[in-house]
Design an enzyme around this catalytic site. Sequence first.
Site, short mmCIF file in Angstrom:
data_model
loop_
_atom_site.label_atom_id
_atom_site.label_comp_id
_atom_site.label_asym_id
_atom_site.label_seq_id
_atom_site.Cartn_x
_atom_site.Cartn_y
_atom_site.Cartn_z
N LEU A 1 -82.22 50.90 -84.61
CA LEU A 1 -81.36 50.90 -83.42
C LEU A 1 -80.46 49.68 -83.49
O LEU A 1 -80.93 48.58 -83.81
CB LEU A 1 -82.24 50.83 -82.16
CG LEU A 1 -81.53 50.50 -80.84
CD1 LEU A 1 -80.75 51.71 -80.32
CD2 LEU A 1 -82.52 50.07 -79.77
N ASP B 1 -75.37 46.38 -63.67
CA ASP B 1 -74.79 45.75 -62.49
C ASP B 1 -75.75 45.81 -61.29
O ASP B 1 -76.54 46.74 -61.18
CB ASP B 1 -73.48 46.47 -62.14
CG ASP B 1 -72.61 45.66 -61.18
OD1 ASP B 1 -72.84 44.45 -61.04
OD2 ASP B 1 -71.70 46.26 -60.58
N HIS C 1 -80.89 37.92 -61.68
CA HIS C 1 -80.58 37.95 -63.12
C HIS C 1 -81.88 37.84 -63.94
O HIS C 1 -82.01 38.48 -64.98
CB HIS C 1 -79.64 36.80 -63.49
CG HIS C 1 -78.29 36.91 -62.84
ND1 HIS C 1 -77.55 38.08 -62.87
CD2 HIS C 1 -77.55 36.01 -62.14
CE1 HIS C 1 -76.40 37.88 -62.22
NE2 HIS C 1 -76.38 36.64 -61.76
#
Length: 238
Positions: free
Chosen positions: A133, A22, A39
């Site tokens: 992962l 965020d 972004h």
Amino acid sequence: MKDYKKLIDPAALPKHIAIIMDGNGRWARKKSLPRIEGHRKGADVVEPVVDAALAVGVKALSLYAFSTENWIRPDDEVSGLWTLLDIYFQMKLEKIAARGIRIKHSGSLDKIPTDTRLNILNAMDRTSKNSRLVLNFCLNYGGRQEIVNAVNRWLDSREGASPVQEADIGKNLYTSDLPDVDLMIRTSGEYRLSNFLLWQLAYAELVFLDVLWPDFRPHHLYKAIWMFQNRERRYGGI
Ligand code: IPE
Ligand code: IPE
Ligand code: MG
């Protein structure tokens, strides 16, 4: 600055780390840039953070990149976000695959633009054999929607009339193949969950950092893991 990476105990890693990425918009505003630049910068930060998770041996990393509530943002921001994701997958997929990472998606594919949906499905397919992962992209993800979806899946699969158990919900969640979250990190100084992994966070340790996501660096991840390792987890016991 402490070298948190050195302080991490490799034998006590969180099995699953989830991050609410965020603060992109505020990062851009501080620099008098359009929100989409925040972004863009935020997308650039993902690769070093994933590499940092790999470097310490984390096995599952969930990234909250688009919530079921984010559709209410202006159309150009929403479409810009999906375009950035397309670029990310196009540019990074081979690197991700070469690192032994498996890409997973949690959320509903329904409303996601077709090109992006195909990119996500292709990335999942391309990396399906990898196991170093799991990189779980939470896109068009909502925690409540996930639980409703799980109950409906359970209803569909049900034989007889037995009452629902916690395990029935768990195995029908998007994340049924991942362990519960041990460590949840939220950047940007907001102290809320915003509909993220409501079920899976039941006993997670929560770390809220005062850094905007585009300024997040590997040392922030290492610090959060170190904080996690210094918490006492009691699970309702004494
Ligand atoms: C997080 O950054 C990214 C998404 C929700 C897609 P924000 O866009 O929420 O940034 P702020 O909270 O407005 O600063
Ligand atoms: C949560 O951030 C969603 C993502 C990071 C993808 P938001 O910025 O949408 O959350 P609120 O609106 O501040 O709760
Ligand atoms: Mg935000």
